[in-house]
Motif scaffolding. Structure first.
Motif, short mmCIF file in Angstrom:
data_model
loop_
_atom_site.label_atom_id
_atom_site.label_comp_id
_atom_site.label_asym_id
_atom_site.label_seq_id
_atom_site.Cartn_x
_atom_site.Cartn_y
_atom_site.Cartn_z
N UNK A 1 38.39 8.98 48.71
CA UNK A 1 39.59 8.13 48.61
C UNK A 1 40.44 8.26 49.88
N UNK A 2 40.70 9.49 50.31
CA UNK A 2 41.51 9.70 51.51
C UNK A 2 40.89 9.03 52.72
N UNK A 3 39.56 9.10 52.81
CA UNK A 3 38.88 8.46 53.94
C UNK A 3 39.02 6.94 53.86
N UNK A 4 39.07 6.39 52.65
CA UNK A 4 39.31 4.95 52.52
C UNK A 4 40.64 4.54 53.11
N UNK A 5 41.67 5.40 52.96
CA UNK A 5 42.97 5.13 53.57
C UNK A 5 42.85 5.18 55.09
N UNK A 6 42.09 6.15 55.61
CA UNK A 6 41.87 6.24 57.05
C UNK A 6 41.20 4.97 57.58
N UNK A 7 40.23 4.45 56.83
CA UNK A 7 39.55 3.23 57.25
C UNK A 7 40.55 2.08 57.40
N UNK A 8 41.50 1.99 56.48
CA UNK A 8 42.53 0.95 56.59
C UNK A 8 43.43 1.20 57.80
N UNK A 9 43.74 2.46 58.08
CA UNK A 9 44.53 2.77 59.28
C UNK A 9 43.81 2.27 60.53
N UNK B 1 41.66 -0.15 60.75
CA UNK B 1 41.62 -1.60 60.77
C UNK B 1 42.99 -2.21 61.07
N UNK B 2 44.04 -1.64 60.48
CA UNK B 2 45.36 -2.27 60.53
C UNK B 2 46.29 -1.65 61.56
N UNK B 3 45.95 -0.46 62.08
CA UNK B 3 46.77 0.22 63.09
C UNK B 3 48.21 0.39 62.61
N UNK B 4 48.36 0.99 61.44
CA UNK B 4 49.69 1.31 60.90
C UNK B 4 49.55 2.55 60.02
N UNK B 5 50.64 3.27 59.78
CA UNK B 5 50.55 4.51 58.99
C UNK B 5 50.28 4.28 57.52
N UNK B 6 49.83 5.32 56.84
CA UNK B 6 49.52 5.22 55.42
C UNK B 6 50.77 4.93 54.59
N UNK B 7 51.90 5.46 55.01
CA UNK B 7 53.19 5.19 54.35
C UNK B 7 54.19 4.78 55.42
N UNK B 8 54.83 3.65 55.22
CA UNK B 8 55.85 3.18 56.15
C UNK B 8 57.03 2.66 55.33
N UNK B 9 58.04 3.52 55.15
CA UNK B 9 59.17 3.19 54.30
C UNK B 9 60.08 2.13 54.90
N UNK B 10 59.89 1.79 56.17
CA UNK B 10 60.73 0.77 56.78
C UNK B 10 60.26 -0.64 56.43
N UNK C 1 54.69 -3.43 50.82
CA UNK C 1 53.91 -3.11 52.01
C UNK C 1 53.99 -1.64 52.39
N UNK C 2 54.82 -0.85 51.69
CA UNK C 2 55.05 0.54 52.08
C UNK C 2 53.75 1.34 52.05
N UNK C 3 52.99 1.22 50.97
CA UNK C 3 51.76 1.99 50.79
C UNK C 3 50.58 1.19 51.32
N UNK C 4 49.93 1.71 52.35
CA UNK C 4 48.84 0.98 53.01
C UNK C 4 47.66 0.75 52.07
N UNK C 5 47.33 1.74 51.23
CA UNK C 5 46.19 1.58 50.32
C UNK C 5 46.42 0.41 49.37
N UNK C 6 47.61 0.33 48.79
CA UNK C 6 47.92 -0.77 47.87
C UNK C 6 47.96 -2.11 48.59
N UNK C 7 48.55 -2.11 49.78
CA UNK C 7 48.68 -3.33 50.57
C UNK C 7 47.29 -3.83 51.00
#
Length: 846
Positions: free
Chosen positions: A688-696, A698-707, A712-718
């Motif tokens: 699962x954690x590696x799946x989040x890395x794969x999105x990072x 692809x998308x070049x953004x952090x896993x969590x971005x509260x701004x 859109x905050x959670x990359x996995x959900x987005x």
């Protein structure tokens, strides 16, 4: 952070930094003074504290708007004459425990924690040592209280339940709190204009993403005036005199405004920015009667954390000019190399109107920050002034938010309680069955089979019971052949030369070093004499001394003498994977314009990291679960070969065991939701954690971005949202737009979706992930037309040749087909010919 004066605690009771970077459109003129949360800890009665107006601190035992989770008790001061009623009781935490507060509305909140270390018949509170975290941030670490103190923070809260967690750092220790304040602050700044970012070298930029960080108050000074106590401040703040921070006291003189109030104007400072008394006094350059001065500037010097960003607000109100004919402008200097023109009339258009300037200032290695004002040659009046200074440290590292369960509410009537209780019991039975089915799909295992590496949390500390144990765990299985002397470490690092330091994080500092044989290495040193992290230190030695793989960072050696904890790794020239995807720390949370990684290269890096994890899970013979897979723990060598690093949180067990019950460890944004929910760790948690890395990647953004907006905050959900819509291309790194073959992107998206399945049994193993990624790479390279159904197959073995795995004899260090032959292990210079390991930007996680 500020010390309370013991002879009169009420005068220093409550202070609040009311900077507001909230997204709320609340006008400060319409702001209503809060009535929650003010919590009297460890008491069964409320306490009223005088101020403007009074505040009522309610008991933490009888409130319906918040609740406690964990094992707690209360103590009372045996000598109540020495403290205010608020500090005569305390809540004690002997195990990890939390306050859970209902939050509405979302916004930026002030959090203040009160600590008064009294002695009682049960506890001496000065013996406490603990950590405090909230909203995913580590607020206090290894904290102990010798003097009465209040710690103040500002955090953005966008969840309905806000959790403040207290964790003792040792089994023999405990945590405590006397009082807690959490409330929404008024909006007193324009969030559309980010503050100026200043470096010690004088470089200027803008600091974005401050909302996603936490701020810790360090100083609040009334410049040119006396201390301001809470009962004289509109929001119970405490301001100290600036005199103790002046470098040359004779360079300044005090000025005072004799009018009733400053002339507040819309869009500028308000009475909530600072009280009237701050703007009615100032320090001015000491000009003599002839209009000249023996001094060229006024300098204030503050002790701050080294090499850390700090939010700085400087307050101005022109009470020194006598008329509009005396057009006054002057320079504000930060670290003497950065200057900002301060032109009050140009800002506010008249005299005696308060305003402020905001900066984020990076401190240097000295631990000192200078704030300087001086006259300008083009000013009619050759002087300068300052009314107030506030400094807050920016906390950039995020941590894990502990899951808590709300206790059942008490019912007032027996009949209603019986009915509701019966229904609740039935519902609870259903929930238990569902959770049991979800969490027990894999074969259960007794925890005893996982005892090769102990389960330590980030707050564990070394207990010096014997040279051969750590918290009862025998150290006989450490590879003594890797042990290096402290003298060798001093030689390699040139006595820990600060010029060689390339990183700093939770474990300690990292240095680029050279051993006597010429090998370049990375030396990670814990703070001398600090027992914090010793379990993770031994875990990493045990894991890395027993494995070797082309896509795993190699341990060169370690030093465990003179109370030192030092790890020596191969040096990774190109840093972390995240370094090549996007920039954080306020500059940008999107893709970096300096990124040179093509889609082919990104896929190859993902494949390499996946092979490293697959080796850990299956080929090492030990069944290792990494437990902290993220982009900062994937490092690149000089040839852009990806290697998995940082094994301090790893778990080790038999391959025939499928899961283990364990406390949650990891990094926020990468955690397997099933692991978080059921407390059962499996190899699929790494998937699962590696799946989040794969999105990072692809998308070049952090896993969590509260701004970002809420969804859109959670990359996995987005990422899953767009993948399920079949439009993953909408969130691709802008640098890759139009450069990814659609079939390759489709296969990659399907791989991500499978890795991020809710339940571990639905996820692929890492071997399958490797095949899928290699297939996506082949689709990108061949770019030949295929039918959609062909690209969605799970088994790509019909397309890609299976590499022949070379089985080499090994008694302790398994080798895969990419590794160096066993014969080379006798020659360390050949073994580490690539000389690899990285700057280890340990800015989050461990």
């Amino acid at each position: 952070m500020e010390t309370l004066r013991s002879h009169n605690p009420l005068l220093s009771l409550l202070f609040l930094h009311l900077l507001q970077f909230s997204s709320l459109s609340l006008l400060s003129s319409a702001y209503t003074l809060p009535n929650k949360y003010f919590i009297n800890c460890g008491s069964n009665s409320d306490v009223s504290v005088t101020g403007a107006p009074n505040r009522n601190f309610i008991s933490d035992e009888n409130s319906g708007s918040f609740y406690l989770v964990g094992k707690t008790s209360s103590v009372s001061d045996t000598n109540t004459s020495n403290s205010s009623p608020l500090y005569q009781t305390a809540r004690i935490f002997t195990n990890p425990s939390s306050y859970v507060l209902q939050i509405d509305p979302s916004g930026t909140y002030m959090v203040r924690l009160h600590f008064y270390a009294f002695s009682s018949s049960k506890k001496n509170l000065s013996n406490a040592q603990f950590n405090v975290s909230a909203s995913g941030f580590s607020l206090l670490s290894n904290f102990s209280v010798q003097n009465p103190i209040i710690n103040e923070f500002m955090l953005t809260i966008n969840v309905s339940e806000f959790i403040i967690s207290f964790t003792p750092t040792q089994k023999s220790s405990f945590a405590f709190a006397n009082a807690i304040e959490v409330f929404l602050a008024p909006n007193i700044t324009d969030v559309s204009t980010p503050p100026i970012h200043v470096t010690p070298s004088g470089a200027r930029g803008t600091y974005d993403g401050l909302l996603s960080q936490a701020l810790h108050t360090v100083y609040r000074a009334n410049v040119g005036g006396p201390p301001i106590t809470p009962n004289k401040d509109t929001l119970w703040r405490n301001w100290v005199s600036d005199d103790d921070y002046l470098v040359t006291p004779n360079a300044a003189k005090n000025s005072e405004f004799h009018s009733d109030r400053p002339a507040y104007r819309p869009g500028g400072a308000t009475e909530y920015s600072a009280p009237d008394l701050v703007y009615q006094t100032a320090k001015e350059l000491n000009v003599n009667s002839s209009g000249g001065s023996n001094f060229v500037n006024i300098t204030w010097r503050f002790n701050v954390s080294k090499n850390a960003p700090h939010f700085v607000r400087v307050h101005f109100c022109d009470i020194v000019s006598t008329s509009y004919n005396d057009v006054l402008q002057f320079n504000l200097y930060l670290y003497s190399k950065f200057s900002q023109n301060i032109f009050p009339y140009n800002v506010v258009g008249q005299l005696a109107v308060p305003f402020y300037e905001d900066f984020v200032v990076d401190s240097d290695n000295s631990g000192l920050m200078d704030i300087i004002i001086g006259p300008r040659n083009d000013s009619i009046t050759k002087t300068a002034f300052l009314n107030g200074v506030e400094i807050m440290e920016v906390i950039t590292g995020s941590g894990l938010v502990t899951e808590v369960k709300k206790p059942p509410k008490k019912h007032l009537f027996v009949v209603v309680g019986s009915v509701v209780g019966s229904v609740a019991s039935l519902l609870m039975l259903v929930v238990v069955v569902v959770v049991f089915l979800n969490c027990k799909r894999a074969k259960p295992v007794e925890p005893s089979v996982w005892q090769a590496i102990p389960d330590y949390g980030g707050g564990s500390s070394y207990v010096s019971t014997t040279e051969r144990t750590v918290n009862g765990f025998p150290l006989d299985n450490l590879n003594l052949g890797l042990k290096l002397s402290f003298q060798e470490i001093l030689f390699a690092t040139n006595n820990f030369d600060t010029k060689l330091m390339i990183g700093e994080g939770g474990f300690g500092k990292v240095y680029k070093a050279t051993l006597r044989n010429g090998m370049k290495v990375a030396v990670k040193r814990s703070e001398p004499g600090n027992g914090q992290g010793r379990p993770e230190f031994h875990t990493e030695i045990i894991v890395l001394s027993s494995i070797r793989h082309r896509h795993l960072v190699s341990l060169i050696g370690y030093c465990d003498e003179r109370s030192e904890m030092i790890l020596v790794y191969e040096f990774m020239e190109k840093g972390t994977l995240r370094d090549h995807l996007y920039i954080l720390n306020g500059e940008s949370q999107k893709s970096s314009s300096q990124s040179e990684l093509s889609w082919n290269q990104r896929l190859q890096l993902c494949i390499g990291a996946a092979k490293g994890l697959d080796y850990l899970h299956n080929s090492s013979g030990r069944g290792i679960i990494h437990r902290d897979v993220k982009s900062t723990n994937i490092l690149l060598d000089e040839d852009y070969v990806a290697k998995v690093a940082d094994f301090g949180l790893s778990r080790l067990g038999d391959l025939d065991q499928t899961h283990v019950s364990t406390g949650v460890k990891g990094s926020f944004g990468y955690l397997d939701p099933e692991y978080f929910r059921c407390l059962q760790l499996t190899q699929k948690s790494d998937v699962y954690s590696f799946g989040v890395v794969l999105l990072e990647v692809l998308c070049a953004r952090p896993a969590i971005n509260n701004s970002l907006p809420g969804k859109e905050v959670n990359l996995a959900e987005w990422g899953l949202f767009w993948q399920k819509k079949g439009q993953l291309e909408n969130i691709v790194d802008p640098l890759l737009v139009g450069k990814i073959n659609p079939n390759s992107l489709r296969k990659f998206g399907e791989t991500v979706e499978k890795c991020l399945k809710e339940y571990g049994v639905q996820r692929p193993n890492m071997n399958d992930v490797v095949w899928d990624l290699e297939y996506a790479l082949q689709l990108q390279q061949t770019a030949r037309h295929r039918e959609p159904h062909e690209d969605s197959t799970t088994d790509a073995s019909w397309v890609l040749p299976v590499p022949a795995i070379q089985q080499l004899p090994s008694h302790s260090i398994p080798i895969d087909e990419y590794d160096i032959p066993m014969d080379d292990f006798t020659d360390t210079s050949r073994l580490y010919a690539h000389g690899v390991f990285s700057m280890l930007n340990i800015d989050d996680g461990r």
